[in-house]
Design a protein around this motif. Structure first.
Motif, PDB file in Angstrom:
ATOM      1  N   PHE A  30       0.827  -1.209   0.000  1.00  0.00           N
ATOM      2  CA  PHE A  30       0.000   0.000   0.000  1.00  0.00           C
ATOM      3  C   PHE A  30       0.862   1.260   0.000  1.00  0.00           C
ATOM      4  CE2 PHE A  30      -3.113  -3.043   1.838  1.00  0.00           C
ATOM      5  CZ  PHE A  30      -4.101  -2.897   0.874  1.00  0.00           C
ATOM      6  N   LEU A  31       2.041   1.178   0.625  1.00  0.00           N
ATOM      7  CA  LEU A  31       2.939   2.331   0.627  1.00  0.00           C
ATOM      8  C   LEU A  31       3.346   2.712  -0.790  1.00  0.00           C
ATOM      9  CD1 LEU A  31       4.797   4.273   2.342  1.00  0.00           C
ATOM     10  CD2 LEU A  31       6.586   2.556   2.009  1.00  0.00           C
ATOM     11  N   TYR A  32       3.572   1.719  -1.636  1.00  0.00           N
ATOM     12  CA  TYR A  32       3.986   1.995  -3.018  1.00  0.00           C
ATOM     13  C   TYR A  32       2.965   2.870  -3.737  1.00  0.00           C
ATOM     14  CZ  TYR A  32       4.776   1.177  -7.997  1.00  0.00           C
ATOM     15  OH  TYR A  32       4.965   1.357  -9.339  1.00  0.00           O
ATOM     16  N   PHE A  33       1.693   2.538  -3.598  1.00  0.00           N
ATOM     17  CA  PHE A  33       0.653   3.258  -4.330  1.00  0.00           C
ATOM     18  C   PHE A  33       0.414   4.654  -3.754  1.00  0.00           C
ATOM     19  CE2 PHE A  33      -0.401  -1.243  -5.073  1.00  0.00           C
ATOM     20  CZ  PHE A  33      -0.364  -1.243  -6.458  1.00  0.00           C
ATOM     21  N   ILE A  34       0.410   4.773  -2.429  1.00  0.00           N
ATOM     22  CA  ILE A  34       0.104   6.073  -1.841  1.00  0.00           C
ATOM     23  C   ILE A  34       1.260   7.046  -2.030  1.00  0.00           C
ATOM     24  CG2 ILE A  34       0.940   5.573   0.506  1.00  0.00           C
ATOM     25  CD1 ILE A  34      -1.542   7.052   1.549  1.00  0.00           C
ATOM     26  N   VAL A 172      -9.844   0.397 -12.054  1.00  0.00           N
ATOM     27  CA  VAL A 172     -10.745   0.941 -11.041  1.00  0.00           C
ATOM     28  C   VAL A 172     -10.275   2.325 -10.597  1.00  0.00           C
ATOM     29  CG1 VAL A 172     -11.754   0.556  -8.754  1.00  0.00           C
ATOM     30  CG2 VAL A 172     -11.296  -1.390 -10.279  1.00  0.00           C
ATOM     31  N   ILE A 173      -8.949   2.486 -10.461  1.00  0.00           N
ATOM     32  CA  ILE A 173      -8.353   3.750 -10.019  1.00  0.00           C
ATOM     33  C   ILE A 173      -7.348   4.187 -11.063  1.00  0.00           C
ATOM     34  CG2 ILE A 173      -7.030   4.896  -8.203  1.00  0.00           C
ATOM     35  CD1 ILE A 173      -8.030   2.776  -6.263  1.00  0.00           C
ATOM     36  N   HIS A 174      -7.298   5.478 -11.311  1.00  0.00           N
ATOM     37  CA  HIS A 174      -6.338   6.013 -12.277  1.00  0.00           C
ATOM     38  C   HIS A 174      -5.456   7.041 -11.585  1.00  0.00           C
ATOM     39  CE1 HIS A 174      -4.539   7.327 -16.008  1.00  0.00           C
ATOM     40  NE2 HIS A 174      -4.888   8.583 -15.732  1.00  0.00           N
ATOM     41  N   ILE A 175      -4.118   6.801 -11.605  1.00  0.00           N
ATOM     42  CA  ILE A 175      -3.150   7.728 -11.040  1.00  0.00           C
ATOM     43  C   ILE A 175      -2.393   8.357 -12.185  1.00  0.00           C
ATOM     44  CG2 ILE A 175      -1.109   7.992  -9.585  1.00  0.00           C
ATOM     45  CD1 ILE A 175      -2.030   5.663  -7.934  1.00  0.00           C
ATOM     46  N   GLU A 176      -2.482   9.681 -12.271  1.00  0.00           N
ATOM     47  CA  GLU A 176      -1.798  10.370 -13.350  1.00  0.00           C
ATOM     48  C   GLU A 176      -0.297  10.349 -13.121  1.00  0.00           C
ATOM     49  OE1 GLU A 176      -3.291  14.267 -13.788  1.00  0.00           O
ATOM     50  OE2 GLU A 176      -5.318  13.635 -14.342  1.00  0.00           O
ATOM     51  N   GLY A 177       0.429   9.987 -14.175  1.00  0.00           N
ATOM     52  CA  GLY A 177       1.870   9.894 -14.067  1.00  0.00           C
ATOM     53  C   GLY A 177       2.542  11.242 -14.184  1.00  0.00           C
ATOM     54  N   ASN A 178       3.753  11.319 -13.625  1.00  0.00           N
ATOM     55  CA  ASN A 178       4.555  12.531 -13.694  1.00  0.00           C
ATOM     56  C   ASN A 178       5.661  12.290 -14.690  1.00  0.00           C
ATOM     57  OD1 ASN A 178       5.964  14.872 -13.325  1.00  0.00           O
ATOM     58  ND2 ASN A 178       6.309  14.598 -11.116  1.00  0.00           N
ATOM     59  N   LEU A 297      -1.826  -5.912  -7.918  1.00  0.00           N
ATOM     60  CA  LEU A 297      -2.774  -4.819  -7.694  1.00  0.00           C
ATOM     61  C   LEU A 297      -2.700  -3.772  -8.805  1.00  0.00           C
ATOM     62  CD1 LEU A 297      -2.557  -4.232  -3.825  1.00  0.00           C
ATOM     63  CD2 LEU A 297      -4.403  -5.295  -5.126  1.00  0.00           C
ATOM     64  N   ALA A 298      -1.475  -3.495  -9.277  1.00  0.00           N
ATOM     65  CA  ALA A 298      -1.326  -2.517 -10.356  1.00  0.00           C
ATOM     66  C   ALA A 298      -2.031  -2.990 -11.622  1.00  0.00           C
ATOM     67  CB  ALA A 298       0.159  -2.272 -10.638  1.00  0.00           C
ATOM     68  N   TYR A 299      -2.032  -4.298 -11.840  1.00  0.00           N
ATOM     69  CA  TYR A 299      -2.673  -4.855 -13.029  1.00  0.00           C
ATOM     70  C   TYR A 299      -4.200  -4.843 -12.899  1.00  0.00           C
ATOM     71  CZ  TYR A 299      -4.188  -8.388 -16.416  1.00  0.00           C
ATOM     72  OH  TYR A 299      -4.828  -9.061 -17.423  1.00  0.00           O
ATOM     73  N   PHE A 300      -4.719  -5.306 -11.771  1.00  0.00           N
ATOM     74  CA  PHE A 300      -6.162  -5.461 -11.625  1.00  0.00           C
ATOM     75  C   PHE A 300      -6.861  -4.172 -11.223  1.00  0.00           C
ATOM     76  CE2 PHE A 300      -4.861  -9.932 -11.097  1.00  0.00           C
ATOM     77  CZ  PHE A 300      -5.725 -10.526 -11.989  1.00  0.00           C
ATOM     78  N   VAL A 301      -6.181  -3.301 -10.435  1.00  0.00           N
ATOM     79  CA  VAL A 301      -6.840  -2.100  -9.916  1.00  0.00           C
ATOM     80  C   VAL A 301      -6.504  -0.862 -10.740  1.00  0.00           C
ATOM     81  CG1 VAL A 301      -7.108  -0.600  -7.892  1.00  0.00           C
ATOM     82  CG2 VAL A 301      -6.858  -3.072  -7.593  1.00  0.00           C
ATOM     83  N   LEU A 302      -5.203  -0.692 -11.075  1.00  0.00           N
ATOM     84  CA  LEU A 302      -4.786   0.515 -11.784  1.00  0.00           C
ATOM     85  C   LEU A 302      -4.717   0.337 -13.293  1.00  0.00           C
ATOM     86  CD1 LEU A 302      -1.924   1.723  -9.424  1.00  0.00           C
ATOM     87  CD2 LEU A 302      -4.342   2.342  -9.389  1.00  0.00           C
ATOM     88  N   GLY A 303      -4.814  -0.919 -13.755  1.00  0.00           N
ATOM     89  CA  GLY A 303      -4.770  -1.171 -15.185  1.00  0.00           C
ATOM     90  C   GLY A 303      -3.394  -1.014 -15.800  1.00  0.00           C
TER      91      GLY A 303
END
Length: 369
Positions: A30-34, A172-178, A297-303
């Motif tokens: 979870f630390l990786y994603f947050i 499910v969740i989208h995190i915009e990359g930098n 999790l990155a595959y199933f949740v963040l795509g």
């Protein structure tokens, strides 16, 4: 019902270190994603490290002060210097090099290279006689093969991509990359390798420090405060913008709180306890689990893209991890049995060699009658 509860209690006591380390790796996942969301939001990684460990020190201080009043040794100048070096290896130097390397390489490369810490720690532990290695039995061979197989799995995830696995649904969740990163693969690789080496030394040094300072809560608190101060000095040197230290009540704040309370506080305490009980190699062998969980999790949740090489490497890592843990647990069982058995008469021991297999913080001795 009582018998079932008793058996579950026995299972928990037997596998308590394993369960705690699995929970620790879930926390790292979870630390990786947050933190990724926070860094993409614009937070400076070195400022994050500083704030995170200050938060950890503040939260852990009351628990350490009241719960370990009777077991906490008196601090000496030599012990303070040892804690300073331990904090430098675990926080001030290692984490800053680790996050700096992310600017020049890729998160996948860095996460894969971190998994080599287990192999590096195992080699150091064997050289320092902290780890039993007897190639004449299955236990010793299992530990060596398990380490090599895990390393092969890490290398597979790093250097072999393979075909891309198709996503079955939208993320499910989208995190915009930098995209404001500057690739310098050589510089980034050197920083990554250096951080892995210092990280391994940190795990080894913990085992020695815990002998002289067995109060895990207090040691966690000291490392948080000292490491946070070291990171602050480093950040001031490289970051000259005062605005970088300002954070709002947003993802930056929550990532700092989570990293301080859960990771630098609770998880570091768990690792110290497991290091004291099982040794540094046991702790580091669970590191690949967080990489595997992050990829899933990155595959199933963040795509995010998932390559076949990552899946294959993860399976290889799990096989190697199981072999090494089996070897260590078998060593521990043999050691416990040897302590319970009465001393054999000298006549029965004639022409036999007994190998005394000790825990990670004891030396190995071999005696002949």
């Amino acid at each position: 019902m009582a018998t079932k509860a008793g058996s579950l209690g026995n299972i928990y006591r037997r596998f308590k270190p394993q369960l705690l380390m699995v929970l620790a790796q879930i926390g790292y996942t979870f630390l990786y994603f947050i933190t990724e969301a926070s860094f993409n939001h614009g937070m400076n990684p070195h400022v994050y490290i500083t704030y995170r460990h200050i938060v950890a020190g503040v939260v852990m201080f009351p628990f350490a002060y009241f719960l370990e009043r009777k077991v906490r040794p008196k601090l000496t100048l030599a012990l303070l210097l040892e804690i300073f070096v331990l904090s430098l290896l675990g926080v001030g130097l290692t984490l800053n090099m680790y996050f700096a390397s992310l600017r020049y390489t890729s998160p996948t490369f860095v996460a894969s290279m971190v998994n080599t810490i287990a192999s590096l720690t195992f080699v150091m532990a064997v050289v320092l006689r902290m780890e039993v290695l007897d190639l004449r039995n299955r236990r010793g061979m299992a530990k060596v093969l398990g380490t090599l197989i895990s390393l092969a799995g890490v290398m597979t995830m790093t250097f072999y991509k393979g075909p891309i696995m198709r996503n079955l649904w939208h993320p499910v969740i989208h995190i915009e990359g930098n995209t404001a990163t500057h690739e310098n693969w050589l510089k980034g690789s050197i920083l990554t390798i250096a951080s892995c080496i210092t990280w391994s030394i940190w795990y080894i040094m913990q085992a020695f420090t815990l002998k002289r300072y067995p109060a895990q809560l207090s040691l966690t608190t000291w490392m948080s405060f000292v490491g946070g101060a070291q990171s602050a000095v480093f950040t001031v040197i490289i970051e000259h913008k005062p605005a970088a230290w300002a954070i709002g009540f947003n993802i930056d704040f929550w990532s700092t709180v989570y990293g301080g309370v859960v990771v630098s506080g609770l998880i570091i305490f768990i690792q110290l306890w497991c290091t004291k009980e099982k040794g540094p190699v046991f702790v580091t062998m669970f590191n690949p689990l967080s990489t595997i969980l992050v990829a899933i999790l990155a595959y199933f949740v963040l795509g995010e893209k998932l390559y076949m090489g990552s899946v294959l490497g993860a399976v290889i890592v799990i096989i190697g991890l199981y072999m090494l843990l089996w070897g260590k647990e078998s060593d521990q069982d043999v050691h416990n049995n040897s302590q319970e058995q009465p001393c054999l008469p000298c006549k029965e021991r004639k022409d036999n060699k007994i190998l005394l297999i000790t825990s990670a913080d004891k030396e190995v001795s071999q005696r002949e009658p």
